[in-house]
Write a protein that holds these residues in place. Structure first.
Motif, PDB file in Angstrom:
ATOM      1  N   GLY A 120     189.721 -25.365  -7.593  1.00 23.10           N
ATOM      2  CA  GLY A 120     190.840 -25.331  -6.660  1.00 23.10           C
ATOM      3  C   GLY A 120     192.154 -25.649  -7.361  1.00 23.10           C
ATOM      4  O   GLY A 120     193.018 -26.327  -6.803  1.00 23.10           O
ATOM      5  N   GLU A 121     192.317 -25.143  -8.566  1.00 24.73           N
ATOM      6  CA  GLU A 121     193.484 -25.454  -9.396  1.00 24.73           C
ATOM      7  C   GLU A 121     194.786 -25.056  -8.707  1.00 24.73           C
ATOM      8  O   GLU A 121     194.890 -23.987  -8.118  1.00 24.73           O
ATOM      9  CB  GLU A 121     193.354 -24.727 -10.732  1.00 24.73           C
ATOM     10  CG  GLU A 121     194.425 -25.047 -11.723  1.00 24.73           C
ATOM     11  CD  GLU A 121     194.247 -24.315 -13.039  1.00 24.73           C
ATOM     12  OE1 GLU A 121     194.965 -24.658 -13.974  1.00 24.73           O
ATOM     13  OE2 GLU A 121     193.404 -23.396 -13.126  1.00 24.73           O
ATOM     14  N   THR A 122     195.781 -25.935  -8.802  1.00 25.96           N
ATOM     15  CA  THR A 122     197.094 -25.676  -8.222  1.00 25.96           C
ATOM     16  C   THR A 122     198.176 -25.957  -9.256  1.00 25.96           C
ATOM     17  O   THR A 122     197.923 -26.579 -10.284  1.00 25.96           O
ATOM     18  CB  THR A 122     197.360 -26.570  -6.990  1.00 25.96           C
ATOM     19  OG1 THR A 122     197.310 -27.943  -7.387  1.00 25.96           O
ATOM     20  CG2 THR A 122     196.351 -26.318  -5.880  1.00 25.96           C
ATOM     21  N   THR A 123     199.392 -25.512  -8.934  1.00 24.01           N
ATOM     22  CA  THR A 123     200.531 -25.792  -9.806  1.00 24.01           C
ATOM     23  C   THR A 123     200.935 -27.255  -9.648  1.00 24.01           C
ATOM     24  O   THR A 123     200.510 -27.936  -8.714  1.00 24.01           O
ATOM     25  CB  THR A 123     201.738 -24.896  -9.444  1.00 24.01           C
ATOM     26  OG1 THR A 123     202.117 -25.176  -8.092  1.00 24.01           O
ATOM     27  CG2 THR A 123     201.421 -23.427  -9.622  1.00 24.01           C
ATOM     28  N   TYR A 124     201.799 -27.706 -10.547  1.00 21.41           N
ATOM     29  CA  TYR A 124     202.266 -29.087 -10.503  1.00 21.41           C
ATOM     30  C   TYR A 124     203.656 -29.199  -9.902  1.00 21.41           C
ATOM     31  O   TYR A 124     204.258 -30.248  -9.956  1.00 21.41           O
ATOM     32  CB  TYR A 124     202.279 -29.683 -11.924  1.00 21.41           C
ATOM     33  CG  TYR A 124     200.900 -29.821 -12.499  1.00 21.41           C
ATOM     34  CD1 TYR A 124     200.064 -30.846 -12.087  1.00 21.41           C
ATOM     35  CD2 TYR A 124     200.426 -28.917 -13.443  1.00 21.41           C
ATOM     36  CE1 TYR A 124     198.791 -30.974 -12.605  1.00 21.41           C
ATOM     37  CE2 TYR A 124     199.160 -29.031 -13.966  1.00 21.41           C
ATOM     38  CZ  TYR A 124     198.343 -30.068 -13.545  1.00 21.41           C
ATOM     39  OH  TYR A 124     197.084 -30.189 -14.054  1.00 21.41           O
ATOM     40  N   GLY A 125     204.177 -28.144  -9.323  1.00 22.34           N
ATOM     41  CA  GLY A 125     205.530 -28.164  -8.779  1.00 22.34           C
ATOM     42  C   GLY A 125     205.603 -28.931  -7.473  1.00 22.34           C
ATOM     43  O   GLY A 125     204.640 -29.550  -7.009  1.00 22.34           O
ATOM     44  N   ALA A 126     206.782 -28.859  -6.861  1.00 21.83           N
ATOM     45  CA  ALA A 126     207.016 -29.540  -5.585  1.00 21.83           C
ATOM     46  C   ALA A 126     206.074 -29.006  -4.513  1.00 21.83           C
ATOM     47  O   ALA A 126     205.612 -29.751  -3.653  1.00 21.83           O
ATOM     48  CB  ALA A 126     208.470 -29.359  -5.163  1.00 21.83           C
TER      49      ALA A 126
END
Length: 167
Positions: A120-126
């Protein structure tokens, strides 16, 4: 040959659809710039989403580019060869260099994408956007590139001239 037409057709359709991503990409950047500098209200999502759309755009056009012979080639040696010898060199190039690369690219990017999906990888942004769609697109792009290589190799072996493209 039906297989050549099928592979070429798939990459042509994918290329034309993905071209619309560039329009969406540009509109999002314009929107973000207007919001940031015109209204002093930068978006939280535009940076990460435009990076992902650029990723889709960039990787999914590989097969389309190969179909239209738009990849960079170094023809310094082969341009002086006869058409028959050039065809043999091109066939050997596909067999020795292209297919091993394309196979590793396809299998490794598929493993990479499935790991990202399973985690379930996601970005590290806001705004944490899922990363796996871009990684799955990379695996699809690798498979499309591999398939287009099959089409190009068959054209070389069958000595099929490239048909004129409309577009």
């Amino acid at each position: 040959m039906l297989l050549i037409r099928l592979i070429d057709g798939i990459n042509e359709i994918v290329g034309r659809i993905v071209a619309f991503v560039a329009v969406i990409f540009a509109l999002m950047i314009i929107y973000d710039v207007v919001m940031r500098y015109g209204f002093n209200a930068p978006t939280l999502w535009a940076f990460d989403l435009t990076k992902q759309l650029f990723g889709f755009y960039f990787v999914l056009l590989g097969g389309y580019a190969l179909r239209h012979q738009a990849h960079v080639r170094v023809d310094l040696v082969t341009e002086k060869l006869s058409p028959g010898v050039r065809r043999v060199v091109d066939v050997l190039g596909y067999l020795i260099f292209f297919f091993p690369f394309a196979w590793v690219f396809t299998t490794r990017s598929w493993e990479f994408a499935m790991r990202s999906l399973n985690q379930g990888e996601t970005t590290y942004g806001a705004i944490q956007l899922p990363v796996y769609p871009v990684k799955i697109a990379m695996a699809v792009a690798a498979a499309l590139l591999l398939l287009q290589g099959v089409s190009e190799l068959l054209k070389l072996i069958l000595n099929k001239p490239e048909p004129h493209h409309v577009g």
